[in-house]
Design an enzyme around this catalytic site. Structure first.
Site, short mmCIF file in Angstrom:
data_model
loop_
_atom_site.label_atom_id
_atom_site.label_comp_id
_atom_site.label_asym_id
_atom_site.label_seq_id
_atom_site.Cartn_x
_atom_site.Cartn_y
_atom_site.Cartn_z
N ASP A 52 -2.54 6.35 -3.21
CA ASP A 52 -1.45 5.67 -2.50
C ASP A 52 -0.86 4.62 -3.45
O ASP A 52 -1.23 4.56 -4.62
CB ASP A 52 -1.95 5.07 -1.18
N ASP B 67 -1.20 1.50 -4.00
CA ASP B 67 -2.02 0.47 -4.67
C ASP B 67 -3.38 1.02 -5.11
O ASP B 67 -4.25 0.26 -5.54
CB ASP B 67 -2.20 -0.76 -3.78
N SER C 180 0.81 -1.22 0.00
CA SER C 180 0.00 0.00 0.00
C SER C 180 0.85 1.27 0.00
O SER C 180 1.54 1.54 -0.96
CB SER C 180 -0.98 -0.05 1.17
N ASP D 79 -6.05 2.07 -3.75
CA ASP D 79 -7.35 1.83 -3.12
C ASP D 79 -7.78 3.09 -2.34
O ASP D 79 -8.89 3.19 -1.86
CB ASP D 79 -7.37 0.58 -2.22
MG MG Z 1 -3.70 1.17 -0.11
#
Ligand code: MG
Length: 465
Positions: free
Chosen positions: A243, A245, A100, A247
């Site tokens: 961020d 990744d 992340s 999400d």
């Molecule tokens: Mg993340």
């Protein structure tokens, strides 16, 4: 033998490569997940842009295949695509290899359910038990799993996500948007999707690179200096930062200011409330502006434990229309139960297209004096003092309207002011978070709460700290 060290933290398995996260660990997590699911089963897998992904992906896939599991590979994708594909294919589980927002030397493994929701702590515990038992299913050689490539699902994701927003309104507004993906998993898809939605897009840090050369993948005020500058220099309407990744999402308004997290969540939550569903989920640490915004459209706010999986579970239990954490982790159940930073960004673009500038929308939200304080103590003291916290606070304060002890203790007072006392999950301190209707009230609540905690810590508090 795998070590007995705790495998799952607050967001899946996460740690430094070669120290905590190794190929041996990934291999056995693959076998443990297979044993949990039973063979045959189908598992979707994707990864972000980190340089250590190949090592972990190949190891975890080897563990899955040997245990009779079929693997469906997405390649390098944002985390929400793993949730989406797992749901779409009705696969038995999804795996995302990512750390992340952590720096390059970290990596991790996060697991997803059939409906695209993250594994709950109790599911993770089951996997952990199997992992430590070292007893894995071992099908015959002729039942070893196969690998399938499913990159074509990425196009379906793009098409379906665009159907979730009013692209006509976005096109008509002629929005100029700067998209900063931190060289993470959103690098290719996020600018592409904003462009397809009808925005003029300037992409920043959109070359996929696991060393994150442009900026740290945590999208906070300090790390978004370049995005703020580019938004101002190009006279853009909006900046969107992800961020590592993708999400999560946080925005920058046209004045180059990183949006306050609670206020941005209040704006989207208010817009998600509709005639047929007025329930919004958020966490105990979200501020008063959420209550104000949701009340203004006749909605109902339900606060749950901190952590996106807790928000997701509450959305399902309460049949809520939307849920999010102030950190920028937002779940759109009309699309998928996995937090989706790209859809979050698109929805902010849609709101700006229909309502005017983001700075105006943010400035219209009332500010309340807020205070955050850490009280350092030992691990033992931390849990000891928390045990009795509800009684200590309710004895000390009058005018309490509501007590929520789902995660720490949160008191709401009759005037709307509130205080939350929570132990840190990873460090040795207790945190006080509060908002007061006035500065005076905020100070009063802070002083009183702080004194109660200090008085009830070990007697040597003053000597040690
Ligand atoms: Mg993340």
């Amino acid at each position: 033998m795998p070590s007995k060290k705790k495998l799952f933290g607050t967001s899946g398995i996460r740690g430094k490569i070669k120290e905590e996260v190794t190929s041996q660990l990934a291999l056995n997590v693959g076998k443990a997940l297979a044993t949990y699911l039973g063979s045959p089963a189908n598992v979707v897998i994707g990864y972000d842009t980190r340089t250590t992904n190949q090592m972990l992906e190949n190891a975890i896939i080897a563990g899955l295949l040997e245990s009779g599991i079929n693997v469906f590979k997405l390649g390098m994708v944002p985390t929400p695509l793993v949730g989406y594909a797992t749901n779409k294919l009705n696969a038995d589980a999804g795996i995302m290899i990512t750390a992340s927002h952590n720096p390059s030397e970290y990596n991790g493994i996060k697991l997803w359910n059939k409906n695209g929701m993250a594994y709950t702590p109790s599911q993770e515990e089951e996997i952990e038990k199997i992992y430590h038992s070292n007893k894995f299913i071992k099908p015959q050689w002729e039942n070893i799993g196969n690998i399938y490539h499913i990159e074509e699902l990425i196009d379906d994701y793009v098409e379906e996500i665009l159907n979730k927003v009013d692209t006509t309104a976005i096109k008509e507004a002629k929005l100029k948007v700067v998209v900063d993906s931190a060289s993470g998993a959103g690098s290719e898809l996020s600018p592409l999707i904003f462009r397809k939605a009808g925005c003029e897009v300037i992409s920043l840090n959109s070359q996929a690179d696991g060393f994150f050369p442009g900026r740290n993948p945590e999208p906070n005020n300090a790390n978004l200096k370049d995005l703020k500058k580019v938004v101002i220099a190009t006279k853009a309407d909006l900046g969107i930062a992800h961020d590592g990744d993708a999400d999560r999402m946080i925005s920058v308004d046209e004045k180059g200011r990183v949006s306050e997290f609670d206020k941005l969540l209040a704006i989207i939550s208010k817009n998600m409330v509709n005639e047929s569903n007025k329930k919004i989920i958020t966490t105990v640490d979200a501020g008063l502006c959420m209550d104000d915004s949701i009340a203004s459209v006749g909605g109902k706010i339900i606060r749950t434990k901190v952590g996106d999986v807790n928000v997701a579970e509450a959305i399902i239990d309460e049949k809520a229309v939307f849920g999010g954490e102030p950190s920028g982790t937002w779940i759109h159940p009309d699309f998928c139960m996995c937090p989706d930073g790209i859809l979050s960004g698109l929805r902010i673009a849609e709101i700006v297209a229909k309502n005017g500038s983001l700075s105006q929308l943010l400035d219209n939200i009332k500010d309340y004096p807020n205070i955050r304080e850490k009280i350092i103590c030992s691990k033992e003291e931390k849990y000891k003092v928390m045990k009795n916290m509800e009684n200590l606070l309710t004895d000390a304060f009058d005018n309490i309207d509501n007590i929520n002890s789902i995660d720490g203790v949160r008191l709401t007072f009759t005037d709307g002011s509130w205080v939350l006392v929570r132990p840190s999950g990873t460090e040795d301190y207790v945190r006080i978070t509060l908002e007061g209707k006035t500065q005076e009230i905020a100070e009063y609540i802070k002083n009183k709460t702080s004194a109660i905690i200090k008085r009830n810590l070990n007697n040597n508090y003053n000597n040690n700290y």
